[in-house]
Design a protein around this motif. Structure first.
Motif: not given
Lengths: 124, 448
Positions: A27-28, A51, A54-55, A58-59, A65, A67, A76-77, A79
Motif C-alpha cells: 500500500y501507499g 498517487y 498509481f492511477t 492502474e489505467k 488495486s 481494499s 486500506r488500498t 496494489y
C-alpha cells in the motif's frame, strides 16, 4: 550536488514501484517508506507523485488495486502487480540498462573527456 | 491529525466532488495518516510530524492529469509548475495555456522566469510553514525549560493554554497554505462563530422590529374612542412603534455588513469550520424548534381573546379593543419567535451554503449538502427575502394607510418562506453527493 533532480527520476518512479510490488502486494505509505530506505534516504517520493503513478499504472493495466483491512483495523488500498506490469517492468529495466550504458559514456565527474574517446573521434 | 486533515480538505476545497477526486483524497489521507502516525511513534513532536507530512505532500497539479480536473485547477495552482514542470515543455504547455489566452506570449525567457518564480514561491510556502512550526517547537521547548528552571512546578492550566494556542497557530498556518494552493478564501471556525453571533443578533433585532410593526396598531385601536390627549397618545405610540421597527430593521441589516466579503469573494468553509457550524446547528435544533412551536401556538391562540370578548358579549367597546390589542400582541410575539428560529437556523445554513456544492469544499459535511436551493435564481432571490417583505409591508402600509390589515403580510410571508424552502430546498438526493467528508478508509469509489 543537491539530491536527485525529480525531472530525471520521474521516468523511473513506475519502475521503482513495480519492483517493490514484484513479490507481494503493498500500500501507499509502505511503498514510499521502502523507496526512501532502499534509496538510502536519498530519494523521498511525494505523496502526490506516488498517487498519480498509481492511477496512471492502474489505467494502463500494470497494477490492480483492492481494499483490505489492515492490521490496525482500518481499510486500506493495496496494489498488486499484473502480468503486463511484469512485462513492462522488464522492458523498463532493459531500457534503463541501455540508457545507463549510453549516458555513462558521457559522464565524467572531473569534467574532462577521456583519452579513449578522443582517440575514437581523432581516427574517424 | 486534525491539522493535516484540514490542510488536505482546504487544498482540495475548490475541486469538483467526483468519485475520482474523493478517492484521491481518501488515499492521500491514508498515506499522510500512516506517515504521521509513524513519525509520532518515532518520538517526533506533533508540530514536527505535521510539518514533515505537509512538506512531503507534493504538488496538487500532479494530480490534474489522473483526475481529469485540469480545468478545475485554480489559477494559483495552474500557474505553479512543479519543480520538474519548470523545465519540461510538456507540463509548461498546460500551465501556460490558460494564461496565453489572456496575454501575448512574449517568449520563453519570460515564462522561464515566471516558472522559476512560481516554483520558488511554492517551495517557500512549504518551507515557510515547516520553519514556522520548527521555530515554534524550539521556542516552546526553550520556554518550557526556562519555566521549569524558574519555578519548580509549572501551572498546569497555563501549559494547556499554551498548547492550545500553538495548535491554533499551526491550524492557521496550514489553512493559509491550503488557501494559497486552492485560490479560495476559506472561513475559519473562529470567523464562522463571529458570523453566527452577528447573524443571531440580527435575527433577534429583526424579530423585534416585526413585533413592533405588528403591535403598532394596538394603541390606536385601544384609544380609538378616547378623545384629545389619549387619542394623541395612541397616535404617538403608533408612530414610535413604526419608527422603532424601522430602526431595528436597519440596524439588523447593518450588522452583517462586515461579512460582505464572504459573498463577494469566492469562499468556502474550511473543514473544521464546516464541522463547527454543523455542530452549532445541531445544538440549537431543540431550542429553535421550541421557539417555532410556541410561535405557531401563539398565532393560533391569538384569536381567543377576540372571540372570548365576543362570546361574553359584554359589548364594551373598550373590552373589544383590549381583545384586539391582546390579539395583536400574541401574533406579534408569535411571529417574532418564528422569525427568530428561522433566522438562527438560516444563519447556519447560509454559512454551510458558501462554496460550490459540486466541489469538495462546498460539500465536506453532511449538513452542507442539505442546505440551500437547487435553483441559483431562487437562491439569489431568497437571500433578500426578509428585506423585500419589509419593503412591501412599509410601501403598502404607507400608501394605503391600512395598517389594520397590512400586518397580515408577516404571517403570510412566514408560511410562504416555509413553503419555498420545502419546494425548492436542496435535499440530499443528488447521486454524487452521498458521501460524508469523513476520510476513514476507502469506500464506494468507482473503478475505471
Amino acid at each position: 550536488m543537491s539530491g536527485i533532480s525529480s525531472d530525471v527520476i520521474r521516468g523511473y518512479n513506475d519502475t521503482m514501484i513495480l519492483y517493490l510490488l514484484l513479490d507481494r502486494p503493498s500500500y501507499g505509505y509502505e511503498i514510499s517508506k521502502m523507496i526512501r530506505s532502499l534509496s538510502g534516504e536519498k530519494y523521498v517520493i511525494k505523496e502526490t507523485t506516488l498517487y498519480s503513478a498509481f492511477t496512471r499504472m492502474e489505467k494502463n493495466g500494470f497494477i490492480m488495486s483492492f481494499s483490505q483491512l489492515a492490521e490496525n483495523g482500518k481499510r486500506r488500498t493495496y496494489y498488486r502487480i499484473t502480468e503486463s506490469g511484469r512485462r513492462y517492468y522488464r522492458d523498463k529495466c532493459e531500457e534503463w540498462l541501455l540508457t545507463q550504458e549510453v549516458i555513462s559514456k558521457f559522464i565524467s565527474p572531473k569534467g574532462q573527456r577521456s583519452l579513449t574517446e578522443r582517440d575514437v573521434t581523432g581516427s574517424s | 491529525m486534525e491539522t493535516i486533515r484540514n490542510y488536505l480538505m482546504t487544498m482540495f476545497a475548490s475541486l469538483p466532488n467526483t468519485p475520482q477526486v474523493r478517492r484521491a483524497m481518501d488515499e492521500l489521507w491514508q498515506m499522510m495518516e500512516d506517515k504521521y502516525t509513524e513519525l509520532i511513534e518515532e518520538g517526533r513532536t506533533e508540530n514536527e510530524a505535521i510539518g514533515t507530512v505537509i512538506a512531503e505532500f507534493g504538488n496538487l497539479d500532479e494530480l490534474a492529469e489522473p483526475l481529469g480536473i485540469r480545468d478545475y485547477m485554480p489559477p494559483a495552482v495552474r500557474e505553479t509548475p512543479t519543480a520538474e514542470g519548470a523545465d519540461s515543455g510538456e507540463t509548461a504547455g498546460w500551465a501556460e495555456s490558460s494564461r496565453m489566452e489572456r496575454e501575448e506570449y512574449t517568449g520563453s525567457a519570460e515564462y522561464r522566469g515566471n516558472g522559476a518564480h512560481a516554483e520558488e514561491s511554492g517551495k517557500d510556502l512549504f518551507r515557510g510553514f515547516r520553519d514556522r512550526l520548527r521555530n515554534r517547537d524550539r521556542r516552546e521547548q526553550r520556554e518550557q525549560k526556562e519555566q521549569r528552571e524558574w519555578s519548580g512546578r509549572r501551572n498546569r492550566s497555563e501549559d494547556r493554554v499554551n498548547q492550545r494556542a500553538s495548535r491554533r497557530e499551526s491550524r492557521r498556518a496550514s489553512r493559509r497554505a491550503g488557501e494559497q494552493a486552492s485560490g479560495l478564501y476559506t472561513v475559519s471556525a473562529d470567523e464562522a462563530q463571529e458570523f453566527l453571533n452577528a447573524a443571531w443578533l440580527a435575527a433577534y433585532l429583526r424579530g423585534l422590529g416585526v413585533f413592533f410593526f405588528i403591535v403598532s396598531v394596538a394603541p390606536v385601536s385601544l384609544f380609538d374612542d378616547a378623545s384629545g390627549v389619549l387619542e394623541l397618545t395612541g397616535m404617538v405610540m403608533f408612530f414610535l412603534c413604526i419608527a422603532a421597527g424601522i430602526a431595528l430593521m436597519l440596524i439588523s441589516s447593518g450588522l452583517l455588513k462586515p461579512f460582505k466579503h464572504l459573498k463577494r469573494r469566492k469562499s468556502c468553509l474550511d473543514y473544521a469550520a464546516a464541522r463547527h457550524v454543523e455542530n452549532m446547528m445541531e445544538s440549537i435544533r431543540s431550542s429553535t424548534m421550541a421557539q417555532r412551536t410556541v410561535g405557531i401556538i401563539l398565532c393560533v391562540l391569538s384569536v381567543v381573546p377576540v372571540i372570548g370578548v365576543d362570546i361574553l358579549s359584554i359589548g364594551s367597546r373598550f373590552l373589544n379593543a383590549l381583545g384586539m390589542a391582546f390579539f395583536l400582541l400574541m401574533v406579534g410575539i408569535g411571529v417574532m419567535l418564528i422569525m427568530l428560529s428561522a433566522g438562527r437556523n438560516g444563519a447556519c445554513k447560509r454559512l454551510l451554503r458558501l462554496g460550490d456544492p459540486s466541489t469538495i469544499g462546498g460539500s465536506s459535511t453532511k449538513a452542507q449538502r442539505e442546505t440551500g436551493y437547487i435553483d441559483p435564481r431562487v437562491e439569489d432571490g431568497m437571500s433578500v427575502y426578509w428585506q423585500t417583505v419589509t419593503a412591501i409591508y412599509l410601501c403598502w402600509s404607507f400608501l394605503t394607510f391600512q395598517w389594520g390589515i397590512s400586518w397580515l403580510i408577516w404571517p403570510v410571508a412566514g408560511v410562504l418562506k416555509a413553503w419555498i424552502d420545502r419546494r425548492y430546498g436542496r435535499r440530499d438526493d443528488r447521486p454524487d453527493g452521498r458521501r460524508d467528508g469523513r476520510l476513514d478508509g476507502e469506500e464506494d469509489y468507482e473503478q475505471e
